[in-house]
Scaffold this motif. Structure first.
Motif, PDB file in Angstrom:
ATOM      1  N   LYS A  46       0.799  -1.327  -0.133  1.00 43.13           N
ATOM      2  CA  LYS A  46       0.239   0.279  -0.507  1.00 43.13           C
ATOM      3  C   LYS A  46       0.995   1.393   0.213  1.00 43.13           C
ATOM      4  O   LYS A  46       1.924   1.693   0.487  1.00 43.13           O
ATOM      5  CB  LYS A  46      -0.641   0.141   1.393  1.00 43.13           C
ATOM      6  N   LEU A  47       0.707   2.151  -1.424  1.00 35.24           N
ATOM      7  CA  LEU A  47       1.419   2.669  -0.742  1.00 35.24           C
ATOM      8  C   LEU A  47       0.621   4.721  -1.056  1.00 35.24           C
ATOM      9  O   LEU A  47      -0.913   4.359  -1.006  1.00 35.24           O
ATOM     10  CB  LEU A  47       2.291   2.842  -2.812  1.00 35.24           C
ATOM     11  N   ASN A  48       0.925   5.576  -0.557  1.00 35.55           N
ATOM     12  CA  ASN A  48       0.703   6.367  -0.170  1.00 35.55           C
ATOM     13  C   ASN A  48       0.831   7.781  -1.323  1.00 35.55           C
ATOM     14  O   ASN A  48       2.065   7.905  -2.094  1.00 35.55           O
ATOM     15  CB  ASN A  48       0.588   7.451   1.375  1.00 35.55           C
ATOM     16  N   LYS A  49       0.098   8.803  -1.873  1.00 37.20           N
ATOM     17  CA  LYS A  49       0.042   9.606  -2.553  1.00 37.20           C
ATOM     18  C   LYS A  49       1.864  10.616  -2.701  1.00 37.20           C
ATOM     19  O   LYS A  49       1.469  10.730  -1.225  1.00 37.20           O
ATOM     20  CB  LYS A  49      -1.120  10.437  -2.939  1.00 37.20           C
ATOM     21  N   GLY A  50       2.374  11.035  -2.890  1.00 39.10           N
ATOM     22  CA  GLY A  50       3.719  11.546  -2.976  1.00 39.10           C
ATOM     23  C   GLY A  50       5.358  10.802  -2.220  1.00 39.10           C
ATOM     24  O   GLY A  50       5.726  11.401  -2.212  1.00 39.10           O
ATOM     25  N   ASP A  51       4.511   9.538  -1.578  1.00 40.37           N
ATOM     26  CA  ASP A  51       6.022   8.658  -1.993  1.00 40.37           C
ATOM     27  C   ASP A  51       6.759   8.837  -2.226  1.00 40.37           C
ATOM     28  O   ASP A  51       6.057   8.485  -4.083  1.00 40.37           O
ATOM     29  CB  ASP A  51       5.583   7.408  -1.038  1.00 40.37           C
ATOM     30  N   ASN A  52       7.628   9.139  -2.378  1.00 45.42           N
ATOM     31  CA  ASN A  52       9.138   8.695  -3.344  1.00 45.42           C
ATOM     32  C   ASN A  52      10.200   7.672  -3.086  1.00 45.42           C
ATOM     33  O   ASN A  52      10.296   7.155  -1.119  1.00 45.42           O
ATOM     34  CB  ASN A  52       9.932   9.845  -2.358  1.00 45.42           C
ATOM     35  N   LEU A  53      10.302   6.360  -3.791  1.00 42.81           N
ATOM     36  CA  LEU A  53      10.381   4.896  -3.820  1.00 42.81           C
ATOM     37  C   LEU A  53      11.980   5.168  -4.317  1.00 42.81           C
ATOM     38  O   LEU A  53      12.586   5.789  -5.115  1.00 42.81           O
ATOM     39  CB  LEU A  53       8.813   4.051  -3.605  1.00 42.81           C
ATOM     40  N   ALA A  54      12.560   4.260  -3.880  1.00 41.19           N
ATOM     41  CA  ALA A  54      13.798   3.054  -3.495  1.00 41.19           C
ATOM     42  C   ALA A  54      13.472   2.092  -3.957  1.00 41.19           C
ATOM     43  O   ALA A  54      13.230   1.422  -2.645  1.00 41.19           O
ATOM     44  CB  ALA A  54      15.397   4.116  -3.393  1.00 41.19           C
ATOM     45  N   ILE A  55      13.237   1.398  -5.060  1.00 40.51           N
ATOM     46  CA  ILE A  55      13.407  -0.384  -5.063  1.00 40.51           C
ATOM     47  C   ILE A  55      14.528  -1.130  -5.325  1.00 40.51           C
ATOM     48  O   ILE A  55      14.943  -0.935  -6.201  1.00 40.51           O
ATOM     49  CB  ILE A  55      11.799  -0.667  -5.888  1.00 40.51           C
ATOM     50  N   ASP A  56      14.939  -1.701  -4.640  1.00 45.79           N
ATOM     51  CA  ASP A  56      15.987  -2.429  -4.942  1.00 45.79           C
ATOM     52  C   ASP A  56      16.191  -3.759  -5.250  1.00 45.79           C
ATOM     53  O   ASP A  56      15.645  -4.468  -3.590  1.00 45.79           O
ATOM     54  CB  ASP A  56      17.660  -1.586  -3.585  1.00 45.79           C
ATOM     55  N   LEU A  57      16.069  -4.334  -5.979  1.00 43.73           N
ATOM     56  CA  LEU A  57      16.185  -6.064  -5.534  1.00 43.73           C
ATOM     57  C   LEU A  57      17.776  -5.731  -6.521  1.00 43.73           C
ATOM     58  O   LEU A  57      18.447  -5.683  -7.308  1.00 43.73           O
ATOM     59  CB  LEU A  57      15.267  -5.961  -7.217  1.00 43.73           C
ATOM     60  N   SER A  58      17.957  -7.282  -5.728  1.00 42.76           N
ATOM     61  CA  SER A  58      19.735  -8.652  -5.913  1.00 42.76           C
ATOM     62  C   SER A  58      19.553  -9.945  -6.307  1.00 42.76           C
ATOM     63  O   SER A  58      18.428  -9.793  -5.629  1.00 42.76           O
ATOM     64  CB  SER A  58      20.666  -7.364  -5.217  1.00 42.76           C
ATOM     65  N   SER A  59      20.238 -10.141  -6.982  1.00 42.89           N
ATOM     66  CA  SER A  59      20.351 -11.559  -6.771  1.00 42.89           C
ATOM     67  C   SER A  59      21.585 -12.255  -7.466  1.00 42.89           C
ATOM     68  O   SER A  59      21.737 -11.566  -8.344  1.00 42.89           O
ATOM     69  CB  SER A  59      19.685 -12.108  -8.006  1.00 42.89           C
ATOM     70  N   ASP A  60      22.390 -12.616  -6.784  1.00 40.84           N
ATOM     71  CA  ASP A  60      23.841 -13.572  -8.070  1.00 40.84           C
ATOM     72  C   ASP A  60      22.918 -14.613  -8.489  1.00 40.84           C
ATOM     73  O   ASP A  60      24.187 -15.317  -8.968  1.00 40.84           O
ATOM     74  CB  ASP A  60      24.298 -14.510  -6.222  1.00 40.84           C
ATOM     75  N   LEU A  81      17.632  -1.199  -9.505  1.00 36.54           N
ATOM     76  CA  LEU A  81      17.250  -0.323  -8.236  1.00 36.54           C
ATOM     77  C   LEU A  81      16.552   1.439  -9.489  1.00 36.54           C
ATOM     78  O   LEU A  81      16.887   1.315 -10.958  1.00 36.54           O
ATOM     79  CB  LEU A  81      18.989   0.398  -8.043  1.00 36.54           C
ATOM     80  N   LEU A  82      15.205   1.403  -8.858  1.00 39.07           N
ATOM     81  CA  LEU A  82      14.201   2.121  -9.172  1.00 39.07           C
ATOM     82  C   LEU A  82      14.041   3.358  -8.635  1.00 39.07           C
ATOM     83  O   LEU A  82      13.518   3.060  -7.259  1.00 39.07           O
ATOM     84  CB  LEU A  82      13.012   1.012  -9.502  1.00 39.07           C
ATOM     85  N   PHE A  83      14.034   4.212  -9.079  1.00 42.40           N
ATOM     86  CA  PHE A  83      13.712   5.730  -8.287  1.00 42.40           C
ATOM     87  C   PHE A  83      12.171   5.465  -8.266  1.00 42.40           C
ATOM     88  O   PHE A  83      11.924   5.967  -9.952  1.00 42.40           O
ATOM     89  CB  PHE A  83      14.174   6.574  -8.313  1.00 42.40           C
ATOM     90  N   THR A  84      11.280   5.966  -7.870  1.00 43.85           N
ATOM     91  CA  THR A  84      10.199   6.726  -8.429  1.00 43.85           C
ATOM     92  C   THR A  84       8.850   7.282  -7.453  1.00 43.85           C
ATOM     93  O   THR A  84       9.470   7.275  -6.448  1.00 43.85           O
ATOM     94  CB  THR A  84       9.011   5.265  -8.918  1.00 43.85           C
ATOM     95  N   ARG A  85       7.807   8.646  -8.343  1.00 39.13           N
ATOM     96  CA  ARG A  85       7.387   9.185  -6.811  1.00 39.13           C
ATOM     97  C   ARG A  85       5.715   8.447  -7.570  1.00 39.13           C
ATOM     98  O   ARG A  85       5.531   8.633  -8.681  1.00 39.13           O
ATOM     99  CB  ARG A  85       7.304  10.689  -7.244  1.00 39.13           C
ATOM    100  N   ILE A  86       4.748   8.179  -6.247  1.00 38.05           N
ATOM    101  CA  ILE A  86       3.231   7.845  -6.749  1.00 38.05           C
ATOM    102  C   ILE A  86       3.155   9.651  -6.235  1.00 38.05           C
ATOM    103  O   ILE A  86       2.536   9.548  -5.581  1.00 38.05           O
ATOM    104  CB  ILE A  86       3.849   6.742  -4.983  1.00 38.05           C
ATOM    105  N   THR A  87       1.892   8.811  -7.924  1.00 37.69           N
ATOM    106  CA  THR A  87       1.056  10.129  -7.395  1.00 37.69           C
ATOM    107  C   THR A  87      -0.688   9.541  -7.530  1.00 37.69           C
ATOM    108  O   THR A  87      -1.635  10.349  -7.419  1.00 37.69           O
ATOM    109  CB  THR A  87       1.013  10.138  -9.514  1.00 37.69           C
ATOM    110  N   GLN A  88      -0.796   8.397  -7.158  1.00 37.29           N
ATOM    111  CA  GLN A  88      -2.152   8.008  -6.828  1.00 37.29           C
ATOM    112  C   GLN A  88      -1.902   6.820  -5.363  1.00 37.29           C
ATOM    113  O   GLN A  88      -0.874   5.972  -5.389  1.00 37.29           O
ATOM    114  CB  GLN A  88      -3.064   7.465  -7.743  1.00 37.29           C
ATOM    115  N   ALA A  89      -2.424   7.356  -4.613  1.00 40.35           N
ATOM    116  CA  ALA A  89      -2.704   6.448  -3.519  1.00 40.35           C
ATOM    117  C   ALA A  89      -3.366   5.281  -3.715  1.00 40.35           C
ATOM    118  O   ALA A  89      -4.410   4.538  -4.377  1.00 40.35           O
ATOM    119  CB  ALA A  89      -2.970   7.116  -1.962  1.00 40.35           C
ATOM    120  N   GLY A  90      -3.167   4.280  -3.116  1.00 40.22           N
ATOM    121  CA  GLY A  90      -3.634   2.731  -3.514  1.00 40.22           C
ATOM    122  C   GLY A  90      -2.861   1.174  -3.137  1.00 40.22           C
ATOM    123  O   GLY A  90      -2.156   1.187  -2.739  1.00 40.22           O
TER     124      GLY A  90
END
Length: 153
Positions: free
Chosen positions: A72-86, A116-125
Motif C-alpha cells: 500500500k502506497l500513498n500519494k507523494g511517496d518517493n520510493l527506491a526499490i532495490d532488487l538483487s540476486s546472485d 534499482l528503481l526510483f519513482t514518485r507515487i502520484t495516486q494512493a492505492g
C-alpha cells in the motif's frame, strides 16, 4: 394433445435454466481458479524480503518467471526499490492500482545485473512490486527492499 405439448414445454423450460446453472457454475469455478492462481504476496511491514524465484512462480512467456508483492502506497511517496540476486539477471517492475506499469528497471547504476528503481507515487492505492528474471536467466534467491525516501530538511 394438450398434455404432450405441455410436457414438451415443461422439458424445454427446465432445460434452459439447468443450462444457465451449469454455465454459472462453470464461470464461478473459473473465477475461483483464477483467484487461486494469482495471489500476490503482501510485502512485510519491514518492506524487505529475502525470497526465492522458482519455476512454480508466474511464467513470463519469455522463459523466465516472476513473483508479485503487494504494498500500500500513498500519494507523494518517493520510493527506491532495490532488487538483487546472485542467481539471475533481475528486473523490478512497479504496477499501479489499475495494473499499468508505473516504472521498471533492468540494471542498476553499478553496472551489475541487479535492479534499482526510483519513482514518485502520484495516486494512493495498492501497488504490485514484480520481481522477475530477464529472459531465460533463471531462478534462485533474491533480496527485495522498498524504501520510502524522506526529503532532506
Amino acid at each position: 394433445m394438450l398434455s404432450k405439448a405441455f410436457a414438451m414445454g415443461l422439458k424445454q423450460t427446465i432445460f434452459i435454466p439447468i443450462s444457465l446453472l451449469v454455465i454459472g457454475m462453470s464461470s464461478t469455478a473459473v473465477f475461483a481458479q483464477l483467484n487461486k492462481l494469482y495471489n500476490p504476496i503482501p510485502l512485510p511491514s519491514t518492506y524487505e524480503v529475502a525470497d526465492t524465484l522458482s519455476d512454480k512462480d508466474i511464467p513470463t512467456g519469455q522463459g523466465g518467471f516472476a513473483r508479485d508483492y503487494m504494498v500500500k502506497l500513498n500519494k507523494g511517496d518517493n520510493l527506491a526499490i532495490d532488487l538483487s540476486s546472485d542467481n539471475f539477471d533481475s528486473i523490478v517492475t512497479l504496477l499501479g492500482p489499475d495494473g499499468t506499469t508505473v516504472a521498471e528497471n533492468d540494471d542498476g547504476p553499478d553496472g551489475s545485473s541487479n535492479s534499482l528503481l526510483f519513482t514518485r507515487i502520484t495516486q494512493a492505492g495498492m501497488y504490485i512490486v514484480r520481481v522477475r528474471s530477464f529472459g531465460e536467466t533463471g531462478v534462485g534467491a533474491f533480496k527485495l527492499k522498498v524504501t520510502r525516501l524522506q526529503p532532506i530538511k
